[in-house]
Design a protein around this motif. Sequence first.
Motif, PDB file in Angstrom:
ATOM      1  N   TYR A 240      28.762  36.420  40.564  1.00  0.00           N
ATOM      2  CA  TYR A 240      29.845  35.553  41.022  1.00  0.00           C
ATOM      3  C   TYR A 240      29.878  35.450  42.545  1.00  0.00           C
ATOM      4  O   TYR A 240      29.225  36.208  43.251  1.00  0.00           O
ATOM      5  CB  TYR A 240      31.174  36.061  40.459  1.00  0.00           C
ATOM      6  CG  TYR A 240      31.183  36.101  38.941  1.00  0.00           C
ATOM      7  CD1 TYR A 240      31.393  34.941  38.205  1.00  0.00           C
ATOM      8  CD2 TYR A 240      30.936  37.296  38.265  1.00  0.00           C
ATOM      9  CE1 TYR A 240      31.371  34.969  36.814  1.00  0.00           C
ATOM     10  CE2 TYR A 240      30.912  37.328  36.868  1.00  0.00           C
ATOM     11  CZ  TYR A 240      31.127  36.165  36.158  1.00  0.00           C
ATOM     12  OH  TYR A 240      31.100  36.194  34.786  1.00  0.00           O
ATOM     13  N   ASP A 242      32.725  35.596  44.473  1.00  0.00           N
ATOM     14  CA  ASP A 242      33.808  36.297  45.158  1.00  0.00           C
ATOM     15  C   ASP A 242      33.924  37.708  44.584  1.00  0.00           C
ATOM     16  O   ASP A 242      33.613  37.952  43.407  1.00  0.00           O
ATOM     17  CB  ASP A 242      35.140  35.551  45.033  1.00  0.00           C
ATOM     18  CG  ASP A 242      35.610  35.447  43.594  1.00  0.00           C
ATOM     19  OD1 ASP A 242      36.352  36.336  43.151  1.00  0.00           O
ATOM     20  OD2 ASP A 242      35.207  34.480  42.921  1.00  0.00           O
ATOM     21  N   GLU A 244      36.529  39.648  43.992  1.00  0.00           N
ATOM     22  CA  GLU A 244      37.542  39.890  42.958  1.00  0.00           C
ATOM     23  C   GLU A 244      36.996  39.608  41.561  1.00  0.00           C
ATOM     24  O   GLU A 244      37.235  40.389  40.620  1.00  0.00           O
ATOM     25  CB  GLU A 244      38.780  39.007  43.203  1.00  0.00           C
ATOM     26  CG  GLU A 244      39.593  39.408  44.416  1.00  0.00           C
ATOM     27  CD  GLU A 244      39.213  38.605  45.650  1.00  0.00           C
ATOM     28  OE1 GLU A 244      40.092  38.416  46.502  1.00  0.00           O
ATOM     29  OE2 GLU A 244      38.047  38.165  45.745  1.00  0.00           O
ATOM     30  N   THR A 245      36.260  38.512  41.414  1.00  0.00           N
ATOM     31  CA  THR A 245      35.706  38.169  40.101  1.00  0.00           C
ATOM     32  C   THR A 245      34.635  39.179  39.687  1.00  0.00           C
ATOM     33  O   THR A 245      34.520  39.532  38.506  1.00  0.00           O
ATOM     34  CB  THR A 245      35.123  36.747  40.114  1.00  0.00           C
ATOM     35  OG1 THR A 245      36.112  35.840  40.595  1.00  0.00           O
ATOM     36  CG2 THR A 245      34.692  36.325  38.727  1.00  0.00           C
ATOM     37  N   ASP A 248      36.448  42.255  38.477  1.00  0.00           N
ATOM     38  CA  ASP A 248      37.029  41.984  37.162  1.00  0.00           C
ATOM     39  C   ASP A 248      35.959  42.031  36.075  1.00  0.00           C
ATOM     40  O   ASP A 248      36.180  42.588  34.987  1.00  0.00           O
ATOM     41  CB  ASP A 248      37.716  40.620  37.176  1.00  0.00           C
ATOM     42  CG  ASP A 248      38.408  40.307  35.855  1.00  0.00           C
ATOM     43  OD1 ASP A 248      39.315  41.064  35.467  1.00  0.00           O
ATOM     44  OD2 ASP A 248      38.019  39.311  35.207  1.00  0.00           O
ATOM     45  N   ALA A 249      34.792  41.474  36.355  1.00  0.00           N
ATOM     46  CA  ALA A 249      33.694  41.497  35.384  1.00  0.00           C
ATOM     47  C   ALA A 249      33.223  42.926  35.123  1.00  0.00           C
ATOM     48  O   ALA A 249      32.909  43.286  33.973  1.00  0.00           O
ATOM     49  CB  ALA A 249      32.539  40.637  35.892  1.00  0.00           C
TER      50      ALA A 249
END
Length: 371
Positions: A240, A242, A244-245, A248-249
């Motif tokens: 990704y 960014d 943050e993503t 999260d992943a």
Amino acid sequence: MTETPETPEAPEAEVLLERRGHLGHIILNRPKAINALTATMVSLISDALDAWEHDDGVATVLLSGAGERGLCAGGDIVALYHDAGNGGAESAGFWAEEYELNARISSYPKPYVALMDGIVLGGGVGVSAHARHRVVTERTKVGMPETGIGFIPDVGGTYLLSRAPGELGTHAALTAGTMTGPDALLMGLADVYVDSSRLGELSAALERRPADEVLLEFARKAPDAPLAAAQAWIDDCYAYEDVETIVDALLRSDAEDAKAAAAVVLSKSPSALKVTLQSLRRARELPDLPSVLEQEYRVSLHALTAPDFAEGVRAQVIDKDRNPRWTPATLAEVRQADVDSYFAPLDGRPDLWEGLQDRKTDSSLISQEQR
């Protein structure tokens, strides 16, 4: 009877240069500091490469580190920390010479063999992983630890990591983790695996025989790379744009190691994480090492004056409380405009290669005045 006063011993050279047979051997010689690079060391290495390039008696250049702990633990970050409070002029000069050396090593016309044995971090990667021949062993621990001190991978690290297979380089950069010798081979940071017990024999053979021939003889099959087994979830989670993503992943992944990686990433400087990811993505689109080093020079000088570098060095090296207080404290608080500012032109200083021309001109004028 008068006593003869003792003559103080001269300090040992930070870089030892040896000529044996057809080999020019550069030995980083600060073993108590795991051979951390200083400005003097960078200048001595550069001078040796200049001299040996035009010496027909030197067929191969070899780089190794003194002591048992490793090739090089990086740059002298304490010196950078103190210089940051004085305007950063010395750091700018040091990085300019260091990055020029990194580029020089990558294009050196004679075989340059780097023994990446033991610890090889930060600046140690810069003087070794751009070499034509890069040797790792069962003792190798290589990495770019910058996000842990509020900094961003440099010395061409974003060039190397952005070109590693899949997202292995992104994982290594954001976690600031260390890799084994087989991992370094997998990621394209090294070429040859040799038992550490045979490095002395290898060095002796290079005195008499061509580097390609010697390395082929001493190379052995490396064990499986630990990162190879993790590449599937690494490629999925770090793909990704960014941080943050990505986090999260990692947290949603079925792999327990992915969840552990998320915790490691979240312990690093939020600003450094976001600038590092953007550095890697931009480096993928840049054509060559010199252009990436130009980008890193801008980013490094901007990072030097940001609060997280001083705080990271304080927490890890000065006070050693291992409890940095990052500013901003969370990923959500880091604005995109602040990230973009790290890539902006330098205010009041020339860019890397522009500055190189200025320094060459200055050196030429000084030489003419001395004549």
